[in-house]
Scaffold this motif. Structure first.
Motif, PDB file in Angstrom:
ATOM      1  N   ALA A  19      37.838  33.207  34.003  1.00 33.56           N
ATOM      2  CA  ALA A  19      37.088  33.065  35.254  1.00 33.56           C
ATOM      3  C   ALA A  19      35.616  33.419  35.058  1.00 33.56           C
ATOM      4  O   ALA A  19      34.727  32.708  35.548  1.00 33.56           O
ATOM      5  CB  ALA A  19      37.711  33.949  36.334  1.00 33.56           C
ATOM      6  N   LEU A  20      35.353  34.507  34.329  1.00 31.23           N
ATOM      7  CA  LEU A  20      33.967  34.898  34.092  1.00 31.23           C
ATOM      8  C   LEU A  20      33.254  33.897  33.182  1.00 31.23           C
ATOM      9  O   LEU A  20      32.072  33.617  33.362  1.00 31.23           O
ATOM     10  CB  LEU A  20      33.902  36.300  33.483  1.00 31.23           C
ATOM     11  N   HIS A  21      33.970  33.350  32.230  1.00 29.59           N
ATOM     12  CA  HIS A  21      33.380  32.358  31.334  1.00 29.59           C
ATOM     13  C   HIS A  21      33.028  31.078  32.095  1.00 29.59           C
ATOM     14  O   HIS A  21      31.948  30.521  31.908  1.00 29.59           O
ATOM     15  CB  HIS A  21      34.334  32.054  30.186  1.00 29.59           C
ATOM     16  N   LEU A  22      33.940  30.635  32.945  1.00 35.29           N
ATOM     17  CA  LEU A  22      33.667  29.447  33.744  1.00 35.29           C
ATOM     18  C   LEU A  22      32.582  29.705  34.781  1.00 35.29           C
ATOM     19  O   LEU A  22      31.900  28.774  35.210  1.00 35.29           O
ATOM     20  CB  LEU A  22      34.948  28.962  34.432  1.00 35.29           C
ATOM     21  N   GLY A  23      32.398  30.960  35.165  1.00 32.86           N
ATOM     22  CA  GLY A  23      31.346  31.334  36.102  1.00 32.86           C
ATOM     23  C   GLY A  23      29.972  31.467  35.470  1.00 32.86           C
ATOM     24  O   GLY A  23      29.002  31.791  36.160  1.00 32.86           O
TER      25      GLY A  23
END
Length: 81
Positions: A19-23
């Motif tokens: 999620a943080l990577h995609l964010g």
């Protein structure tokens, strides 16, 4: 089928990192080299991203192996009785 807490924790770490990577967290990791771009919010986001990366790469595989070992030892114990 009972879910093992170690496996759930490892999957949670992987999901958080994803999620943080995609964010867009990868662009904020400059804080590790001392280059802060975007203010304190981006710096905090970069630190959280780096910690989640370490968790996903170093801690999650250990938790998965521990969960697998615990499940297998439980099966051996049940087979002996």
């Amino acid at each position: 089928m009972r879910r093992h807490p170690f496996v759930i924790a490892a999957l949670g770490m992987g999901a958080l990192f994803l999620a943080l990577h995609l964010g867009g967290g990868r662009q904020s990791v400059g804080v590790l080299s001392g280059t802060v771009v975007g203010g304190p919010w981006r710096m905090g986001f970069g630190v959280i991203y780096a910690l989640s990366w370490f968790g996903a790469v170093l801690v999650a595989p250990v938790l998965l192996l521990a969960g697998l070992a615990d499940v297998m030892s439980g099966r051996v114990r049940r087979a002996r009785h």
